[in-house]
Design a protein around this motif. Structure first.
Motif, short mmCIF file in Angstrom:
data_model
loop_
_atom_site.label_atom_id
_atom_site.label_comp_id
_atom_site.label_asym_id
_atom_site.label_seq_id
_atom_site.Cartn_x
_atom_site.Cartn_y
_atom_site.Cartn_z
N GLY A 99 -16.50 8.94 -2.29
CA GLY A 99 -16.03 8.20 -1.28
C GLY A 99 -15.41 6.79 -2.00
N HIS A 100 -15.86 6.55 -3.02
CA HIS A 100 -15.32 5.38 -3.86
C HIS A 100 -14.27 5.88 -4.63
CE1 HIS A 100 -18.17 2.37 -3.23
NE2 HIS A 100 -19.58 3.04 -3.66
N GLY A 101 -13.59 6.98 -4.56
CA GLY A 101 -12.55 7.35 -5.28
C GLY A 101 -12.73 7.72 -6.58
N LYS A 102 -13.85 8.21 -7.12
CA LYS A 102 -14.12 8.70 -8.33
C LYS A 102 -13.83 10.09 -8.74
CE LYS A 102 -15.63 4.61 -9.59
NZ LYS A 102 -14.59 3.75 -10.33
N THR A 103 -13.52 10.65 -9.76
CA THR A 103 -13.16 11.97 -9.94
C THR A 103 -14.45 12.72 -10.59
OG1 THR A 103 -12.55 11.48 -12.26
CG2 THR A 103 -10.95 11.40 -10.75
N THR A 104 -14.55 13.82 -10.65
CA THR A 104 -15.54 14.78 -11.10
C THR A 104 -16.27 14.13 -12.33
OG1 THR A 104 -14.89 16.50 -9.74
CG2 THR A 104 -16.68 17.05 -11.60
N GLN A 105 -15.05 14.03 -13.14
CA GLN A 105 -15.37 13.55 -14.60
C GLN A 105 -15.99 12.23 -14.63
OE1 GLN A 105 -15.33 15.19 -17.69
NE2 GLN A 105 -14.56 16.88 -16.64
N ASP A 106 -15.43 11.17 -13.75
CA ASP A 106 -15.87 9.78 -13.63
C ASP A 106 -17.55 9.88 -13.14
OD1 ASP A 106 -13.67 8.64 -14.11
OD2 ASP A 106 -12.95 8.60 -11.92
N ILE A 107 -17.81 10.83 -12.21
CA ILE A 107 -19.14 10.79 -11.60
C ILE A 107 -20.27 11.41 -12.49
CG2 ILE A 107 -20.48 11.86 -9.62
CD1 ILE A 107 -17.92 12.14 -8.05
N ALA A 108 -19.70 12.38 -13.30
CA ALA A 108 -20.26 13.17 -14.42
C ALA A 108 -20.68 11.80 -15.39
CB ALA A 108 -19.64 13.94 -15.12
N ILE A 109 -20.07 11.13 -16.07
CA ILE A 109 -20.37 9.54 -16.65
C ILE A 109 -21.11 8.95 -16.00
CG2 ILE A 109 -19.31 8.04 -17.86
CD1 ILE A 109 -16.69 9.50 -18.48
N LEU A 110 -20.81 8.47 -14.64
CA LEU A 110 -21.86 7.48 -14.00
C LEU A 110 -22.97 7.96 -13.70
CD1 LEU A 110 -19.03 6.46 -11.49
CD2 LEU A 110 -20.15 4.82 -13.13
N MET A 111 -23.34 9.54 -13.47
CA MET A 111 -24.70 9.75 -13.28
C MET A 111 -25.32 10.52 -14.45
SD MET A 111 -23.86 11.63 -9.55
CE MET A 111 -25.76 11.98 -9.35
N GLY A 112 -24.64 10.66 -15.50
CA GLY A 112 -25.18 11.05 -16.68
C GLY A 112 -25.44 12.49 -16.77
N LEU A 113 -24.46 13.32 -15.84
CA LEU A 113 -24.73 14.66 -15.59
C LEU A 113 -23.40 15.51 -16.38
CD1 LEU A 113 -25.47 14.68 -11.98
CD2 LEU A 113 -27.18 14.94 -13.85
N LYS A 114 -23.26 16.66 -16.51
CA LYS A 114 -22.44 17.37 -16.79
C LYS A 114 -21.35 17.65 -15.77
CE LYS A 114 -24.70 20.11 -20.28
NZ LYS A 114 -25.24 21.68 -20.54
N ALA A 115 -20.02 17.84 -15.64
CA ALA A 115 -19.21 18.00 -14.74
C ALA A 115 -19.52 19.03 -13.90
CB ALA A 115 -17.76 18.12 -15.23
N ALA A 116 -20.13 20.26 -14.51
CA ALA A 116 -20.31 21.41 -13.80
C ALA A 116 -21.55 21.26 -12.88
CB ALA A 116 -20.61 22.61 -14.78
N THR A 117 -22.57 20.13 -13.37
CA THR A 117 -23.59 19.91 -12.61
C THR A 117 -23.10 19.33 -11.23
OG1 THR A 117 -24.96 19.91 -14.24
CG2 THR A 117 -25.58 19.02 -12.39
N VAL A 118 -22.03 18.14 -11.37
CA VAL A 118 -21.56 17.57 -10.47
C VAL A 118 -20.84 18.41 -9.49
CG1 VAL A 118 -19.90 15.81 -9.73
CG2 VAL A 118 -21.27 15.41 -11.77
N GLU A 119 -20.03 19.48 -9.87
CA GLU A 119 -19.32 20.18 -9.01
C GLU A 119 -20.35 21.13 -8.16
OE1 GLU A 119 -16.31 20.52 -8.24
OE2 GLU A 119 -15.04 19.87 -9.86
N LYS A 120 -21.40 21.58 -8.80
CA LYS A 120 -22.65 22.41 -8.05
C LYS A 120 -23.12 21.29 -6.92
CE LYS A 120 -26.98 24.06 -8.64
NZ LYS A 120 -28.35 24.53 -9.53
N HIS A 121 -23.62 20.08 -7.11
CA HIS A 121 -23.86 19.40 -6.11
C HIS A 121 -22.94 19.19 -5.07
CE1 HIS A 121 -27.59 18.13 -8.11
NE2 HIS A 121 -26.90 17.69 -9.02
N LEU A 122 -21.75 18.93 -5.43
CA LEU A 122 -20.65 18.90 -4.22
C LEU A 122 -20.47 20.24 -3.47
CD1 LEU A 122 -17.87 17.14 -6.39
CD2 LEU A 122 -19.05 16.20 -4.33
N ARG A 123 -20.49 21.18 -4.10
CA ARG A 123 -20.55 22.62 -3.48
C ARG A 123 -21.79 22.85 -2.41
NH1 ARG A 123 -23.16 27.15 -4.62
NH2 ARG A 123 -23.65 26.55 -6.75
#
Length: 251
Positions: A198-222
């Motif tokens: 909602g803040h306009g962040k990409t998957t890669q941005d969110i991974a860095i901000l949350m300290g996660l892997k991009a694949a993990t972010v995608e899993k949470h979104l799914r």
């Protein structure tokens, strides 16, 4: 409880459950012992949307709601039809007028017969002002068994303005509180990733901000999309925002 004290308690409510229990008790003081509140954001010219997306609050018995709600009787209820076309408060004496003038459809007549069997015969309906062609909210106030409509109307003549005010304020408060439909709640992680989207962040941005892997972010979104029963992340953000499940304080 005086009106001012009640409205202060409504304003201070921290959850829909707390608010609803208090409102049920308050309306019972005026002889309305069963309430049915509904709100949709997905109304069209032919539908009120998916019932699983409604905000639906009631203290009616499961025997009543399993038919009226789950089997779709509400879609043919005369007072629901009235609420969709109007706003304000309306006495259920309208039903007797429709019956006497033989203007009920067969489907509406069946709903009235079912309501009669369940003791839902006297009351008032309040249709709330909409802010969009897609939204609609209303509440049905059912009088206690044995109370006639003329007695309800007499009570309304004395207290109707206050009752309508209380219900309108409760309606607005409900829309400000988090609401989770059955089986559609988000985990804290799912909520957080949607907030970053909602803040306009990409998957890669969110991974860095949350300290996660991009694949993990995608899993949470799914999983968030699955929980909210939507196909796109944009729709998930919208639905979560509508239900006040994003940017909320954990209490």
């Amino acid at each position: 409880m005086r009106l001012r004290e009640y409205l202060i308690d409504v304003a201070d409510s921290q959850s829909i459950e707390e608010l609803w229990d208090m409102h049920v008790d308050k309306m019972a003081e005026f002889g309305f012992d069963r309430l049915l509140y509904g709100f949709t954001r997905y109304r069209t010219s032919t539908s009120l949307g998916d019932p699983s997306d409604f905000i639906l609050l009631t203290n009616h018995s499961p025997e009543y709601t399993s038919v009226f709600i789950d089997e779709g009787h509400y879609f043919h209820a005369p007072m629901v039809h009235w609420a969709l076309a109007n706003q304000g408060a309306r006495s259920w004496k309208l039903l007797a007028e429709m019956k006497n003038s033989q203007t009920l459809t067969p489907e509406e007549a069946r709903v009235l017969e079912f309501n009669k069997e369940m003791g839902v015969t006297a009351g008032y309906t309040i249709s709330f002002q909409s802010t969009s062609v897609r939204t609609k909210g209303a509440i049905a106030l059912t009088a206690k068994a044995g109370i006639e409509q003329e007695d309800v109307d007499a009570t309304w003549a004395v207290h109707g303005t206050d009752i309508a005010l209380m219900n309108n304020i409760v309606h607005l408060k409900i829309l400000s509180l988090p609401y989770t439909a059955p089986n559609r709640s988000l985990t804290p992680r799912q909520r957080e990733v949607l907030e970053w989207v909602g803040h306009g962040k990409t998957t890669q941005d969110i991974a860095i901000l949350m300290g996660l892997k991009a694949a993990t972010v995608e899993k949470h979104l799914r999983l968030a999309r699955e929980a909210l029963d939507v196909e796109t992340t944009a729709h998930a953000v919208m639905k979560a925002a509508f239900a006040n499940q994003m940017f909320i304080l954990d209490r």
